[in-house]
Design a protein around this motif. Sequence first.
Motif, PDB file in Angstrom:
ATOM      1  N   GLU A 124       0.851  -1.184   0.000  1.00  0.00           N
ATOM      2  CA  GLU A 124       0.000   0.000   0.000  1.00  0.00           C
ATOM      3  C   GLU A 124       0.890   1.238   0.000  1.00  0.00           C
ATOM      4  O   GLU A 124       2.004   1.222   0.521  1.00  0.00           O
ATOM      5  N   SER A 125       0.394   2.304  -0.577  1.00  0.00           N
ATOM      6  CA  SER A 125       1.173   3.537  -0.611  1.00  0.00           C
ATOM      7  C   SER A 125       1.394   4.053   0.808  1.00  0.00           C
ATOM      8  O   SER A 125       0.502   3.977   1.656  1.00  0.00           O
ATOM      9  N   SER A 126       2.595   4.578   1.035  1.00  0.00           N
ATOM     10  CA  SER A 126       2.925   5.115   2.352  1.00  0.00           C
ATOM     11  C   SER A 126       2.248   6.471   2.545  1.00  0.00           C
ATOM     12  O   SER A 126       1.746   7.085   1.597  1.00  0.00           O
ATOM     13  N   GLN A 127       2.266   6.947   3.774  1.00  0.00           N
ATOM     14  CA  GLN A 127       1.708   8.268   4.054  1.00  0.00           C
ATOM     15  C   GLN A 127       2.451   9.338   3.260  1.00  0.00           C
ATOM     16  O   GLN A 127       1.847  10.304   2.786  1.00  0.00           O
ATOM     17  N   ASP A 128       3.754   9.156   3.094  1.00  0.00           N
ATOM     18  CA  ASP A 128       4.537  10.108   2.295  1.00  0.00           C
ATOM     19  C   ASP A 128       4.099  10.086   0.833  1.00  0.00           C
ATOM     20  O   ASP A 128       4.002  11.135   0.186  1.00  0.00           O
TER      21      ASP A 128
END
Length: 199
Positions: A124-128
Motif C-alpha cells: 500500500e502507498s505510504s503516508q509520504d
Amino acid sequence: MSEEQILNTHNASILLSAANKSHYPQDDLPEIALAGRSNVGKSSFINTILGRKSLARTSSKPGKTQLLNFFNVDDKLRLVDVPGYGYAKVSKAERARWGKMIEEYLTTRQNLRAVVSLVDFRHESSQDDIQMYEFLKYYEIPVIIVATKADKVPRGRWNKHESMVKKSLNFDQTDAFIIFSSVERIGIDESWDTILEYL
C-alpha cells in the motif's frame, strides 16, 4: 511513433545538480520530475528508460540523492530526479531542507510539465506517497504514477496490487498508472508514451 523517432533516448547525460532555483538551467526545455520514497527505484527507473546502466547512480543506501539532479535527454527534454522522501536516518533539519527544495521546484518551475510519482507496487502507498500525490493534485501538476518492483509480485496478483495501491492513494482515474520493473524491463514503452504526451 516510438520515443526513439522523437528523441534519441540513449543520447542522455547528467547536466547539473541544483540546491535552489538560482542553479536551475536557464532555458525553456521541458522537464519531467521524478519523485518517490527513498529506495523506491528512481535511479533504476532513469537508467532503464534511458537504456543506461549507471547514468543515475543507484545505491542500497536510501537518501543518496540530496540535490535536484537534471538529466539532459537529446537536448529536447530533461528528467529531474528529486531527493527521495521518507528516509528516517537523516536529521529533521535535513528533511525540512529537502522538502523546501522540492516544493520550491515543483511549485515555481515554469519548465515542469509533469511529475512521475514512483510508488512500490508491492505495498500500500505510504503516508509520504499519499501526501506527495495530494500535493501534486492540489497544485494541479500533472502526475504519472509508476508502480515499481513489479517483478517481485506474481503476475496473478497484479490486479489485486494495482487496486490496493490505487485505493490507498485515492487515485484519480484520469491519471496514468504504469506497472514497471527495471529488472524485467516492463513498462518502458508505456512510460515513454505517457511522458511524451506532455512535451
